[in-house]
Design a protein around this motif. Structure first.
Motif, PDB file in Angstrom:
ATOM      1  N   PHE A 127     -18.715   2.973 -21.619  1.00  4.66           N
ATOM      2  CA  PHE A 127     -17.379   3.100 -21.282  1.00  4.66           C
ATOM      3  C   PHE A 127     -16.453   1.755 -21.042  1.00  4.66           C
ATOM      4  N   ARG A 128     -16.917   0.806 -21.964  1.00  7.47           N
ATOM      5  CA  ARG A 128     -16.415  -0.707 -21.744  1.00  7.47           C
ATOM      6  C   ARG A 128     -15.391  -0.811 -22.761  1.00  7.47           C
ATOM      7  N   GLN A 129     -14.858  -2.007 -22.869  1.00  7.64           N
ATOM      8  CA  GLN A 129     -13.857  -1.997 -23.622  1.00  7.64           C
ATOM      9  C   GLN A 129     -14.230  -2.154 -25.139  1.00  7.64           C
ATOM     10  N   ASP A 130     -15.279  -2.599 -25.448  1.00 10.90           N
ATOM     11  CA  ASP A 130     -15.798  -2.448 -26.867  1.00 10.90           C
ATOM     12  C   ASP A 130     -15.812  -0.991 -27.689  1.00 10.90           C
ATOM     13  N   SER A 131     -16.111  -0.033 -26.607  1.00  2.18           N
ATOM     14  CA  SER A 131     -16.082   1.186 -26.847  1.00  2.18           C
ATOM     15  C   SER A 131     -14.605   1.688 -27.102  1.00  2.18           C
ATOM     16  N   ILE A 132     -13.871   1.422 -26.225  1.00  5.39           N
ATOM     17  CA  ILE A 132     -12.453   1.758 -26.171  1.00  5.39           C
ATOM     18  C   ILE A 132     -11.463   1.306 -27.274  1.00  5.39           C
ATOM     19  N   VAL A 133     -12.125   0.212 -27.795  1.00  5.46           N
ATOM     20  CA  VAL A 133     -11.320  -0.315 -29.002  1.00  5.46           C
ATOM     21  C   VAL A 133     -11.842   0.683 -30.281  1.00  5.46           C
ATOM     22  N   ARG A 134     -13.148   1.002 -30.176  1.00 10.00           N
ATOM     23  CA  ARG A 134     -13.588   2.068 -31.354  1.00 10.00           C
ATOM     24  C   ARG A 134     -12.644   3.185 -31.331  1.00 10.00           C
ATOM     25  N   LEU A 165      -9.095  -8.108 -31.040  1.00  9.78           N
ATOM     26  CA  LEU A 165      -8.666  -8.827 -31.939  1.00  9.78           C
ATOM     27  C   LEU A 165     -10.052  -9.686 -32.470  1.00  9.78           C
ATOM     28  N   ALA A 166     -11.073  -9.442 -31.895  1.00  5.96           N
ATOM     29  CA  ALA A 166     -12.290 -10.243 -32.273  1.00  5.96           C
ATOM     30  C   ALA A 166     -13.277  -9.100 -33.018  1.00  5.96           C
ATOM     31  N   GLN A 167     -13.000  -7.549 -32.641  1.00  2.82           N
ATOM     32  CA  GLN A 167     -14.008  -6.837 -33.687  1.00  2.82           C
ATOM     33  C   GLN A 167     -13.155  -6.005 -34.461  1.00  2.82           C
ATOM     34  N   SER A 168     -11.949  -5.893 -34.433  1.00  2.93           N
ATOM     35  CA  SER A 168     -11.261  -4.874 -35.574  1.00  2.93           C
ATOM     36  C   SER A 168      -9.835  -5.465 -35.807  1.00  2.93           C
ATOM     37  N   PRO A 169      -9.666  -6.662 -36.021  1.00  2.00           N
ATOM     38  CA  PRO A 169      -8.511  -7.190 -36.250  1.00  2.00           C
ATOM     39  C   PRO A 169      -7.445  -6.274 -37.548  1.00  2.00           C
ATOM     40  N   LYS A 170      -8.103  -5.859 -38.302  1.00  2.00           N
ATOM     41  CA  LYS A 170      -7.225  -5.189 -39.491  1.00  2.00           C
ATOM     42  C   LYS A 170      -6.592  -4.210 -38.980  1.00  2.00           C
ATOM     43  N   TYR A 303     -17.855  -7.641 -17.591  1.00  2.00           N
ATOM     44  CA  TYR A 303     -17.821  -9.142 -17.877  1.00  2.00           C
ATOM     45  C   TYR A 303     -19.131  -9.460 -18.641  1.00  2.00           C
ATOM     46  N   GLY A 304     -20.035  -8.126 -18.832  1.00  3.22           N
ATOM     47  CA  GLY A 304     -21.400  -8.426 -19.282  1.00  3.22           C
ATOM     48  C   GLY A 304     -21.505  -8.844 -20.876  1.00  3.22           C
ATOM     49  N   GLN A 305     -22.068  -9.951 -21.224  1.00  2.00           N
ATOM     50  CA  GLN A 305     -22.273 -10.194 -22.527  1.00  2.00           C
ATOM     51  C   GLN A 305     -23.669 -10.675 -22.531  1.00  2.00           C
ATOM     52  N   ARG A 306     -24.068 -10.820 -23.982  1.00  2.00           N
ATOM     53  CA  ARG A 306     -25.510 -11.291 -24.053  1.00  2.00           C
ATOM     54  C   ARG A 306     -25.558 -12.917 -23.786  1.00  2.00           C
ATOM     55  N   SER A 307     -24.389 -13.532 -24.068  1.00  2.00           N
ATOM     56  CA  SER A 307     -24.494 -14.959 -24.020  1.00  2.00           C
ATOM     57  C   SER A 307     -24.417 -15.521 -22.618  1.00  2.00           C
ATOM     58  N   SER A 308     -23.885 -14.513 -21.516  1.00  3.19           N
ATOM     59  CA  SER A 308     -23.539 -14.921 -20.365  1.00  3.19           C
ATOM     60  C   SER A 308     -24.586 -14.165 -19.217  1.00  3.19           C
ATOM     61  N   LEU A 384     -18.699  -9.205 -26.577  1.00  3.28           N
ATOM     62  CA  LEU A 384     -17.272  -8.518 -26.756  1.00  3.28           C
ATOM     63  C   LEU A 384     -16.254  -9.291 -27.403  1.00  3.28           C
ATOM     64  N   TYR A 385     -16.262 -10.697 -27.261  1.00  2.00           N
ATOM     65  CA  TYR A 385     -15.263 -11.316 -27.816  1.00  2.00           C
ATOM     66  C   TYR A 385     -15.755 -12.387 -28.679  1.00  2.00           C
ATOM     67  N   PRO A 386     -16.372 -12.188 -29.779  1.00  2.00           N
ATOM     68  CA  PRO A 386     -17.037 -13.491 -30.610  1.00  2.00           C
ATOM     69  C   PRO A 386     -16.037 -14.368 -31.215  1.00  2.00           C
ATOM     70  N   GLN A 387     -16.547 -15.551 -30.722  1.00  2.82           N
ATOM     71  CA  GLN A 387     -15.429 -16.700 -30.609  1.00  2.82           C
ATOM     72  C   GLN A 387     -15.203 -17.170 -31.965  1.00  2.82           C
ATOM     73  N   ALA A 388     -16.093 -16.947 -32.857  1.00  2.00           N
ATOM     74  CA  ALA A 388     -15.781 -17.242 -34.514  1.00  2.00           C
ATOM     75  C   ALA A 388     -14.722 -16.419 -35.066  1.00  2.00           C
ATOM     76  N   ALA A 389     -14.533 -15.238 -34.550  1.00  2.00           N
ATOM     77  CA  ALA A 389     -13.682 -14.137 -35.060  1.00  2.00           C
ATOM     78  C   ALA A 389     -12.331 -14.670 -34.528  1.00  2.00           C
ATOM     79  N   LEU A 390     -12.238 -14.955 -33.103  1.00  6.39           N
ATOM     80  CA  LEU A 390     -11.134 -15.260 -32.553  1.00  6.39           C
ATOM     81  C   LEU A 390     -10.357 -16.498 -33.040  1.00  6.39           C
TER      82      LEU A 390
END
Length: 453
Positions: A127-134, A165-170, A303-308, A384-390
């Motif tokens: 129920f996080r923001q990545d699922s909401i985007v989908r 913006l990071a995951q589904s910008p199209k 706030y949970g991400q693999r990188s943090s 959640l927010y791949p920096q390269a995509a942003l």
């Protein structure tokens, strides 16, 4: 997709329902055995309400993401504020983010029925923001096929827009954000390090405006350490829970809201000074998460991400770095609070924070406490927010950033604004976190002008 149409005050109001997968990212598949997930649905229903002003049927659509997490799309009656202005430019879709409103709403019973705490935690992680985007992408495709739409996000809704913006910008033609630019990589620790400081500043502003309220706050806190007072939901009001009223300080008129909450709190009952039932009811309305349980159990998980790494109850840990917010061990009669008063020089309410002891004490959250503990130490979060995509963003984007935001740190928002290619920041100290509500019409016009100029 199912749609029902209504008429309301010069508008069409369309109510949309769509079926989507529960688990987009394989969270349930990480559990040790399939039998554990038998009470978890494979699909859920997502709801959205669309407004179309008469004569604007050909306008582009804009989808709005509410703050939270765990808050449904706004129910505006009558239509007003920012929505009134947005409808001059868009057909506006108010989505109930999954777990809220009509979109598979969650509460303790639904979560605990899913299975053991491991299953519950996996379920909540969907129920996080990545699922909401989908979900939003599924709705967009059902409504208008390949045609992209605009998006507006407030607070946590801005976190969702950033993930979009990071995951589904199209899927996006334009993006607007108010009070909600998250860090792309910093752990939750850094958020709370900053918000404790801004909360301390807001406390000072409050007591400077209403100095008599500090004596009231001290009395209530010390009284609660020695006398058992129970809120209408059955929870004991403790000094620590009382301090959590400070969350209202993050709003534009938060100083007044807190002042009004502290009005006339005491009465004589059987020869003893007690807190008025009306006061306890007002406090319960602010502190209980019965109306928004999802917020209470996944607030730090956003706030949970693999990188943090795991959030590990960041608000609780960071609190220890700020003596003015520490929780004293109170002796009989509340002497611990009085000692703290002398040492630190002032009362401090806390802000937008969730603590493990709070989850355990709030009746609306307590059944999910073990699941919340597992989420706090979860390590398998996707980014959640791949920096390269942003950094390669091509969607015209603008964001309001508030210098005095008590919930979303200004420094973090500004840093992320610079990481999103082409984002135009609108920086102001005229608003607090709820600026979209208090200054919505002007803010919408400025956002549109910024992305189209």
């Amino acid at each position: 997709m199912e749609t029902t149409a209504y008429r309301i005050d010069g508008h069409k109001m369309l109510e949309h329902w769509i079926t989507v997968p529960l688990d987009y990212f394989g969270a349930m598949g990480l559990l040790p055995h399939d039998g554990a997930t038998r009470n978890v649905p494979s699909t859920i229903e997502v709801f959205a309400r669309e407004y179309v002003r008469d004569g604007h049927d050909s306008d582009p659509r804009l989808v709005f993401f509410q703050g939270g997490p765990g808050s449904a799309g706004p129910r505006m009656a009558p239509i007003g504020s920012w929505l009134e202005t947005a409808l001059d430019h868009f057909r506006v879709v108010l989505i109930d983010e999954r777990g809220t409103g009509n979109s598979h709403p969650l509460e303790a019973l639904a979560v605990t029925a899913a299975g053991d705490p491991d299953v519950q935690a996996a379920y909540l992680s969907c129920f996080r923001q990545d699922s909401i985007v989908r979900d939003a992408e599924a709705l967009r495709e059902a409504l208008q096929g390949d045609l992209p739409w605009a998006t507006l996000g407030q607070s946590f809704g801005g976190f969702t827009v950033t993930a979009y913006l990071a995951q589904s910008p199209k899927g996006l033609s334009e993006a607007f954000i108010t009070a909600g630019l998250p860090s792309t990589h910093l752990p939750a620790d850094e958020v709370y390090r900053r918000t404790y400081k801004s909360t301390a500043t807001r406390n000072k502003e409050f007591f400077a405006r209403y100095p008599e309220d500090e004596a009231t706050a001290w009395f209530i806190a010390t009284h609660l350490a020695d006398v058992e007072e129970t809120m209408p939901n059955g929870e004991r009001l403790t000094p620590a829970r009382f301090r959590q009223l400070g969350i209202v300080l993050g709003y534009s008129y938060g100083l007044e809201l807190l002042h009004f909450l502290l009005e006339n709190p005491v009465w004589q009952c059987g020869g003893q000074r007690r807190l008025r039932p009306q006061f306890l009811a007002r406090v319960c309305e602010q502190l209980s998460y019965a109306h928004n349980p999802l917020y209470g159990v996944i607030h730090e998980a956003i706030y949970g991400q693999r990188s943090s790494g795991p959030t590990a109850w960041a608000a609780q840990r960071m609190r220890g770095e700020y003596p003015e917010f520490r929780l004293p061990e109170l002796a009989a009669g509340g002497s611990g609070e009085l000692d703290l008063r002398r040492e630190e020089g002032g009362f401090r309410f806390t802000g937008e924070t969730i603590y493990p002891w709070q989850v355990a004490s709030d009746p609306a959250l307590a059944p999910m406490a073990e699941a919340a503990e597992k989420l706090a130490f979860h390590t398998q979060w996707p980014e959640l927010y791949p920096q390269a995509a942003l950094a390669e963003n091509t969607v015209p984007t603008a964001a309001w950033i508030y210098v005095d935001d008590m919930f979303v740190p200004y420094e973090i928002s500004l840093a992320t604004a610079h990481e999103i290619r082409g984002l135009k920041p609108l920086i102001t100290n005229d608003y607090h976190h709820d600026g979209l509500r208090t200054g919505g019409p002007q803010m919408i016009e400025r956002l549109i002008k910024a992305v189209r100029s």
